[in-house]
Scaffold this active site. Structure first.
Site, PDB file in Angstrom:
ATOM      1  CD  GLU A 171      89.690  85.738  75.155  1.00  0.00           C
ATOM      2  OE1 GLU A 171      90.043  84.689  74.847  1.00  0.00           O
ATOM      3  OE2 GLU A 171      88.385  85.880  75.677  1.00  0.00           O
ATOM      4  NE  ARG A 196      87.956  71.159  69.041  1.00  0.00           N
ATOM      5  CZ  ARG A 196      88.984  72.064  68.956  1.00  0.00           C
ATOM      6  NH1 ARG A 196      88.712  73.301  69.275  1.00  0.00           N
ATOM      7  NH2 ARG A 196      90.288  72.032  68.736  1.00  0.00           N
TER       8      ARG A 196
END
Length: 177
Positions: A103, A66
């Site tokens: 993560e 994006r």
């Protein structure tokens, strides 16, 4: 004094509960991009922020994916080169890369080696700042190329995730949630 243009953008942001997994409230800019007047307002707001906070910018870097949609028209408006930062294996030519931790593992970002020259002033653009890992990796990549990150510009910052603590350059956010 508040800027009602920001509220216009906020009103267009899509919100999707439990996406991509339960417990996540996903904030999406695609509804802004699908409305040309709102998209134009967003690019104008970004342009104004860059001109005010980093008038000496040499290069706009957009983060996959994006950040491309936002960074390219911003670069065009500012009459500056646009450099994409992509995931490994997506760009041709000589590349610089950086590994970073997510993560759930690690990933690698790359940029074309000649996209940023030593000493150039860079503004990094993305749609969202969450945990800060991607923006931190982008900063590291720009530095390894000899550039100086003068501004990180995002549309949305998820403040409770404290990603701004990982950003080692001035950060400007259009909307905070």
């Amino acid at each position: 004094m508040s800027d009602e243009r920001i509220e216009t953008i906020r009103d267009k942001i899509g919100t999707y509960p439990d996406f991509p997994k339960p417990g996540i409230l996903f904030r999406d800019i695609f509804s802004v991009l699908s409305d040309p007047p709102s998209f134009g307002v967003l690019i104008k707001l970004m342009e104004e922020r860059v001109k005010k906070l980093c008038p000496e910018v040499d290069v706009i870097m957009g983060l996959e994916s994006r950040g491309f949609v936002l960074g390219a028209p911003l670069a065009l408006t500012l009459n500056k080169p646009f450099v994409p930062m992509r995931k490994k294996g997506k760009l041709p030519g000589k590349l610089k890369q950086v590994s970073y931790t997510l993560e759930y593992g690690t990933d690698v970002f790359e940029a074309q080696e000649d996209g940023i020259k030593k000493g150039q002033i860079v503004v990094i653009v993305d749609d969202l700042l969450a945990t800060g890992g991607t923006m931190s990796a982008a900063h590291e990549l720009v530095s390894s190329m000899g550039g100086k990150v003068a501004l990180c510009l995002v549309v949305i910052e998820l403040t409770e995730l404290k990603g701004s603590e990982k950003v080692n350059a001035p950060l400007e956010t259009i909307l905070k949630y």
